[in-house]
Design a protein around this motif. Structure first.
Motif, mmCIF file in Angstrom:
data_model
loop_
_atom_site.group_PDB
_atom_site.id
_atom_site.type_symbol
_atom_site.label_atom_id
_atom_site.label_comp_id
_atom_site.label_asym_id
_atom_site.label_seq_id
_atom_site.Cartn_x
_atom_site.Cartn_y
_atom_site.Cartn_z
ATOM 1 N N VAL A 1 0.842 -1.205 0.000
ATOM 2 C CA VAL A 1 0.000 0.000 0.000
ATOM 3 C C VAL A 1 0.877 1.256 0.000
ATOM 4 N N VAL A 2 1.899 1.254 0.844
ATOM 5 C CA VAL A 2 2.772 2.435 0.932
ATOM 6 C C VAL A 2 3.455 2.686 -0.423
ATOM 7 N N GLU A 3 3.935 1.609 -1.031
ATOM 8 C CA GLU A 3 4.608 1.756 -2.334
ATOM 9 C C GLU A 3 3.637 2.338 -3.373
ATOM 10 N N CYS A 4 2.410 1.825 -3.375
ATOM 11 C CA CYS A 4 1.415 2.311 -4.357
ATOM 12 C C CYS A 4 1.062 3.773 -4.099
ATOM 13 N N ILE A 5 0.861 4.121 -2.819
ATOM 14 C CA ILE A 5 0.451 5.503 -2.527
ATOM 15 C C ILE A 5 1.591 6.478 -2.845
ATOM 16 N N ASP A 6 2.825 6.052 -2.600
ATOM 17 C CA ASP A 6 3.962 6.916 -2.987
ATOM 18 C C ASP A 6 3.891 7.218 -4.486
ATOM 19 N N LYS A 7 3.534 6.205 -5.261
ATOM 20 C CA LYS A 7 3.448 6.415 -6.718
ATOM 21 C C LYS A 7 2.265 7.315 -7.071
ATOM 22 N N ILE A 8 1.135 7.082 -6.395
ATOM 23 C CA ILE A 8 -0.056 7.909 -6.653
ATOM 24 C C ILE A 8 0.237 9.375 -6.304
ATOM 25 N N ARG A 9 1.025 9.551 -5.252
ATOM 26 C CA ARG A 9 1.333 10.922 -4.811
ATOM 27 C C ARG A 9 2.058 11.720 -5.908
ATOM 28 N N ASP A 10 2.819 11.023 -6.743
ATOM 29 C CA ASP A 10 3.513 11.729 -7.836
ATOM 30 C C ASP A 10 2.502 12.439 -8.743
ATOM 31 N N THR A 11 1.423 11.730 -9.099
ATOM 32 C CA THR A 11 0.380 12.363 -9.934
ATOM 33 C C THR A 11 -0.372 13.415 -9.131
ATOM 34 N N ALA A 12 -0.705 13.076 -7.870
ATOM 35 C CA ALA A 12 -1.469 14.027 -7.042
ATOM 36 C C ALA A 12 -0.731 15.356 -6.958
ATOM 37 N N SER A 13 0.567 15.308 -6.663
ATOM 38 C CA SER A 13 1.286 16.576 -6.475
ATOM 39 C C SER A 13 1.593 17.261 -7.805
ATOM 40 N N SER A 14 1.836 16.464 -8.860
ATOM 41 C CA SER A 14 2.128 17.086 -10.165
ATOM 42 C C SER A 14 0.925 17.859 -10.702
ATOM 43 N N HIS A 15 -0.284 17.318 -10.446
ATOM 44 C CA HIS A 15 -1.473 17.918 -11.063
ATOM 45 C C HIS A 15 -2.489 18.456 -10.050
ATOM 46 N N ASN A 16 -2.027 18.710 -8.830
ATOM 47 C CA ASN A 16 -2.873 19.308 -7.791
ATOM 48 C C ASN A 16 -4.189 18.555 -7.588
ATOM 49 N N ARG A 17 -4.073 17.263 -7.372
ATOM 50 C CA ARG A 17 -5.292 16.459 -7.240
ATOM 51 C C ARG A 17 -5.489 15.943 -5.820
ATOM 52 N N LEU A 18 -6.747 15.612 -5.549
ATOM 53 C CA LEU A 18 -7.097 14.930 -4.301
ATOM 54 C C LEU A 18 -7.417 13.480 -4.663
ATOM 55 N N PHE A 19 -6.681 12.550 -4.095
ATOM 56 C CA PHE A 19 -6.926 11.136 -4.373
ATOM 57 C C PHE A 19 -7.565 10.448 -3.176
ATOM 58 N N THR B 1 -1.795 21.806 -2.064
ATOM 59 C CA THR B 1 -2.436 21.716 -3.379
ATOM 60 C C THR B 1 -2.835 20.297 -3.775
ATOM 61 N N SER B 2 -2.324 19.316 -3.031
ATOM 62 C CA SER B 2 -2.724 17.937 -3.342
ATOM 63 C C SER B 2 -2.876 17.165 -2.046
ATOM 64 N N ASN B 3 -3.662 16.107 -2.094
ATOM 65 C CA ASN B 3 -3.908 15.338 -0.873
ATOM 66 C C ASN B 3 -4.263 13.894 -1.179
ATOM 67 N N ILE B 4 -3.995 13.048 -0.182
ATOM 68 C CA ILE B 4 -4.405 11.646 -0.243
ATOM 69 C C ILE B 4 -5.327 11.401 0.944
ATOM 70 N N ILE B 5 -6.467 10.779 0.682
ATOM 71 C CA ILE B 5 -7.338 10.329 1.775
ATOM 72 C C ILE B 5 -7.484 8.812 1.632
ATOM 73 N N HIS C 1 -14.165 22.536 -7.762
ATOM 74 C CA HIS C 1 -12.938 22.996 -8.433
ATOM 75 C C HIS C 1 -11.752 22.064 -8.181
ATOM 76 N N ILE C 2 -11.879 21.143 -7.202
ATOM 77 C CA ILE C 2 -10.746 20.237 -6.913
ATOM 78 C C ILE C 2 -10.838 19.010 -7.814
ATOM 79 N N ASP C 3 -9.720 18.711 -8.458
ATOM 80 C CA ASP C 3 -9.658 17.532 -9.335
ATOM 81 C C ASP C 3 -9.511 16.287 -8.422
ATOM 82 N N THR C 4 -10.548 15.471 -8.383
ATOM 83 C CA THR C 4 -10.581 14.351 -7.431
ATOM 84 C C THR C 4 -10.591 13.012 -8.161
ATOM 85 N N LYS C 5 -9.791 12.064 -7.681
ATOM 86 C CA LYS C 5 -9.721 10.735 -8.303
ATOM 87 C C LYS C 5 -9.845 9.652 -7.228
ATOM 88 N N VAL C 6 -10.271 8.464 -7.673
ATOM 89 C CA VAL C 6 -10.391 7.322 -6.749
ATOM 90 C C VAL C 6 -9.519 6.177 -7.277
#
Ligand code: F6P
Length: 280
Positions: free
Chosen positions: A104-122, A172-176, A200-205
């Protein structure tokens, strides 16, 4: 077991499997085992294969079956806690939990790259049908903004307010992280409610699913498995039965199977406090 020949060459069968995930025995939940008739059939197979004792690796369901086999047929049994959910009484860790949380940690670290690059909430959904051990541990380890657990601890309004505060603080980006059995419901629905509030927040699941149950076991899990495997066999040789061996404060301990099955294990909610401090 339909095919007792699986035991014919057991020494060779267990070589070179230390680094593998899954189960080479292909053992799994078995509805038949819940009935006295099903257990009779199992016991007949055990006798036929000349098995003297069972070391049962699993969770509540497996231990209930092991306990009943011992009670009904006097078969020596020892349980070893094995579930990625870590929700067993009488042990600090269950086999698979550390490996799954590392995935899980490895996957979320990878997801964080997109979250922070594109100001998204995952929203990232992790396993945990009844308990939030995986969710809470990985929330701390990944610096998640918030975590939604099966154990009721916060409302939708609390979640909305965390998101509001965080973006107001110029994050500008977050993980929940959500646990699959969380008390607020389906992760897509939770995400939709957040989008309604913050269009206005770009949100992904992302649902991590069975990724968490595969792959090579972590170093910690291999050591735990070795420790508990040796303890289980030694305990059987010393005449112990109907107990689960676990590890508490680094020591191997034995808990009656009936107790391990019936007692509820509580999450360490102080981790939630720590997680929130780290996330701000
Ligand atoms: O019990 C462990 C667990 O990983 C749960 O967290 C999850 O809900 C479930 O197993 C998934 O099981 P299955 O692969 O049978 O759907």
């Amino acid at each position: 077991m339909d095919n007792p020949s699986i035991f014919a060459d057991s020494e060779n069968e267990t070589r070179n499997i230390l680094n593998q995930g899954g189960t080479f025995l292909k053992s799994a939940r078995c509805a038949e085992f819940r009935s006295a008739e099903g257990r009779k059939k199992a016991y007949e197979q055990i006798e036929e294969a000349e098995i003297d004792a069972l070391v049962v690796i699993g969770g509540n369901g497996s231990f209930t079956g092991a306990h009943l086999l011992h009670k009904e047929y006097g078969l020596p049994v020892i349980g070893i806690p094995g579930t990625i959910d870590n929700d067993l009484y009488g042990t600090d860790y269950t086999l698979g939990y550390d490996s799954a949380t590392n995935v899980v940690v490895e996957c979320i670290d990878k997801i964080r790259d997109t979250a922070s690059s594109h100001n998204r909430l995952f929203f990232v959904e992790v396993m945990g049908r009844d308990t939030g051990f995986i969710a809470l541990r990985t929330a701390v380890a990944t610096g998640a903004l918030d975590v939604v657990l099966p154990e009721e601890h916060s409302s939708m309004e609390d979640l909305i307010s965390e998101v509001e505060k965080s973006f107001a603080n110029r994050k500008t980006s977050n993980i929940i992280i959500t646990a699959e059995g969380n008390h607020l419901g389906n992760t897509y629905d939770i995400s939709r409610k957040i989008v309604e509030q913050f269009p206005h927040i770009d949100t992904k699941v992302t649902i991590l699913g069975h990724l968490q149950r595969g792959g090579a076991p972590s170093c910690m899990d291999r050591i735990l498995a070795g420790k508990l495997g040796v303890a289980a066999v030694e305990a059987l040789l010393n005449g112990k039965s109907d107990v689960m061996c676990g590890v508490e404060n680094q020591d191997v301990t034995f808990t009656p199977l009936e107790k391990a099955i019936s007692q509820k294990v509580e999450l360490n909610m102080d981790l939630l406090r720590i997680s929130r401090i780290l996330a701000t």
